[in-house]
Scaffold this motif. Structure first.
Motif, PDB file in Angstrom:
ATOM      1  N   LYS A 119       0.833  -1.199   0.000  1.00 49.13           N
ATOM      2  CA  LYS A 119       0.000   0.000   0.000  1.00 49.13           C
ATOM      3  C   LYS A 119       0.868   1.250   0.000  1.00 49.13           C
ATOM      4  CE  LYS A 119      -4.154   1.866   1.822  1.00 49.13           C
ATOM      5  NZ  LYS A 119      -5.450   1.303   2.071  1.00 49.13           N
ATOM      6  N   LEU A 120       1.949   1.234   0.748  1.00 46.77           N
ATOM      7  CA  LEU A 120       2.882   2.360   0.779  1.00 46.77           C
ATOM      8  C   LEU A 120       3.451   2.623  -0.610  1.00 46.77           C
ATOM      9  CD1 LEU A 120       4.552   4.452   2.339  1.00 46.77           C
ATOM     10  CD2 LEU A 120       6.177   2.633   2.874  1.00 46.77           C
ATOM     11  N   ARG A 121       3.895   1.576  -1.291  1.00 49.70           N
ATOM     12  CA  ARG A 121       4.435   1.736  -2.658  1.00 49.70           C
ATOM     13  C   ARG A 121       3.379   2.293  -3.598  1.00 49.70           C
ATOM     14  NH1 ARG A 121       7.046  -2.990  -1.433  1.00 49.70           N
ATOM     15  NH2 ARG A 121       5.416  -4.264  -2.366  1.00 49.70           N
ATOM     16  N   ALA A 122       2.161   1.769  -3.520  1.00 48.93           N
ATOM     17  CA  ALA A 122       1.089   2.215  -4.417  1.00 48.93           C
ATOM     18  C   ALA A 122       0.780   3.699  -4.197  1.00 48.93           C
ATOM     19  CB  ALA A 122      -0.168   1.385  -4.190  1.00 48.93           C
ATOM     20  N   LEU A 123       0.685   4.127  -2.949  1.00 45.92           N
ATOM     21  CA  LEU A 123       0.367   5.521  -2.667  1.00 45.92           C
ATOM     22  C   LEU A 123       1.520   6.437  -3.048  1.00 45.92           C
ATOM     23  CD1 LEU A 123      -1.507   5.085   0.722  1.00 45.92           C
ATOM     24  CD2 LEU A 123      -2.508   5.761  -1.473  1.00 45.92           C
ATOM     25  N   GLN A 124       2.741   5.983  -2.864  1.00 47.58           N
ATOM     26  CA  GLN A 124       3.895   6.776  -3.274  1.00 47.58           C
ATOM     27  C   GLN A 124       3.930   6.960  -4.778  1.00 47.58           C
ATOM     28  OE1 GLN A 124       6.796   4.341  -0.854  1.00 47.58           O
ATOM     29  NE2 GLN A 124       7.857   6.274  -1.060  1.00 47.58           N
ATOM     30  N   ASN A 125       3.435   5.970  -5.510  1.00 48.10           N
ATOM     31  CA  ASN A 125       3.436   6.026  -6.970  1.00 48.10           C
ATOM     32  C   ASN A 125       2.217   6.749  -7.520  1.00 48.10           C
ATOM     33  OD1 ASN A 125       5.862   4.644  -7.136  1.00 48.10           O
ATOM     34  ND2 ASN A 125       4.862   2.659  -7.129  1.00 48.10           N
ATOM     35  N   GLY A 126       1.452   7.367  -6.640  1.00 52.20           N
ATOM     36  CA  GLY A 126       0.320   8.179  -7.097  1.00 52.20           C
ATOM     37  C   GLY A 126      -0.968   7.426  -7.330  1.00 52.20           C
ATOM     38  N   GLU A 127      -1.004   6.150  -6.945  1.00 50.96           N
ATOM     39  CA  GLU A 127      -2.233   5.394  -7.099  1.00 50.96           C
ATOM     40  C   GLU A 127      -3.191   5.778  -5.987  1.00 50.96           C
ATOM     41  OE1 GLU A 127      -1.323   1.226  -7.380  1.00 50.96           O
ATOM     42  OE2 GLU A 127       0.427   1.659  -8.613  1.00 50.96           O
ATOM     43  N   GLN A 128      -4.468   5.773  -6.285  1.00 51.70           N
ATOM     44  CA  GLN A 128      -5.470   6.174  -5.326  1.00 51.70           C
ATOM     45  C   GLN A 128      -5.634   5.125  -4.233  1.00 51.70           C
ATOM     46  OE1 GLN A 128      -8.907   7.869  -7.068  1.00 51.70           O
ATOM     47  NE2 GLN A 128     -10.165   7.580  -5.262  1.00 51.70           N
ATOM     48  N   ALA A 129      -5.955   5.595  -3.022  1.00 48.66           N
ATOM     49  CA  ALA A 129      -6.215   4.684  -1.908  1.00 48.66           C
ATOM     50  C   ALA A 129      -7.450   3.848  -2.215  1.00 48.66           C
ATOM     51  CB  ALA A 129      -6.413   5.480  -0.610  1.00 48.66           C
ATOM     52  N   GLU A 130      -7.432   2.612  -1.762  1.00 48.59           N
ATOM     53  CA  GLU A 130      -8.577   1.720  -2.002  1.00 48.59           C
ATOM     54  C   GLU A 130      -9.247   1.376  -0.706  1.00 48.59           C
ATOM     55  OE1 GLU A 130      -7.051  -1.638  -4.088  1.00 48.59           O
ATOM     56  OE2 GLU A 130      -6.318  -0.430  -5.699  1.00 48.59           O
TER      57      GLU A 130
END
Length: 130
Positions: A119-130
């Motif tokens: 989740k940390l990687r996804a949010l750092q890469n600009g992906e929206q929170a799920e």
């Protein structure tokens, strides 16, 4: 005792272990380190942090504050002035996002370490929170 740098009050509500060994008191309780996320119902705010004990007291260590439409703020462990400024901004934003009136709207969930990292990687890469 002074709180550790870049730490905050714990948010999870998990109980503290009452009896500590001398070793646990000095070194902390590795087995009690936990990862958490908190999101508001509209998924416009996501907080990621870890909680552990330090000299017998439990602290939250903010890792990331993500808000829709704003740059994600992530803890930086580098020993530089730039990292210190980044961490100061993170802690300021953390305080705003965890104010009592906003905290009540957040859904707090414990996470496994591998899910936390993903989740940390996804949010750092600009992906929206799920």
């Amino acid at each position: 005792m002074k709180a550790p740098a870049y730490s905050a009050a714990p948010l999870s509500g998990e109980p503290e272990k009452k009896k500590l060994s001398f070793r646990e008191l000095l070194l902390g309780q590795k087995k009690n380190e936990r990862c958490f996320s908190a999101e508001d119902p509209g998924h416009s705010v996501c907080l990621l942090w870890m909680e552990s004990s330090h000299f017998g007291s439990r602290y939250a260590y903010p890792v990331l504050v993500w808000e829709r439409g704003a740059e994600a703020l992530r803890y930086d462990s580098a020993p530089t002035a730039e990292a210190g400024e980044n961490n100061r901004r993170l802690m300021e934003r953390w305080a705003v996002c965890t104010a009592p009136e906003r905290l009540a709207a957040l859904e707090i969930r414990p996470m496994e370490l591998q899910d936390f990292r993903a989740k940390l990687r996804a949010l750092q890469n600009g992906e929206q929170a799920e």
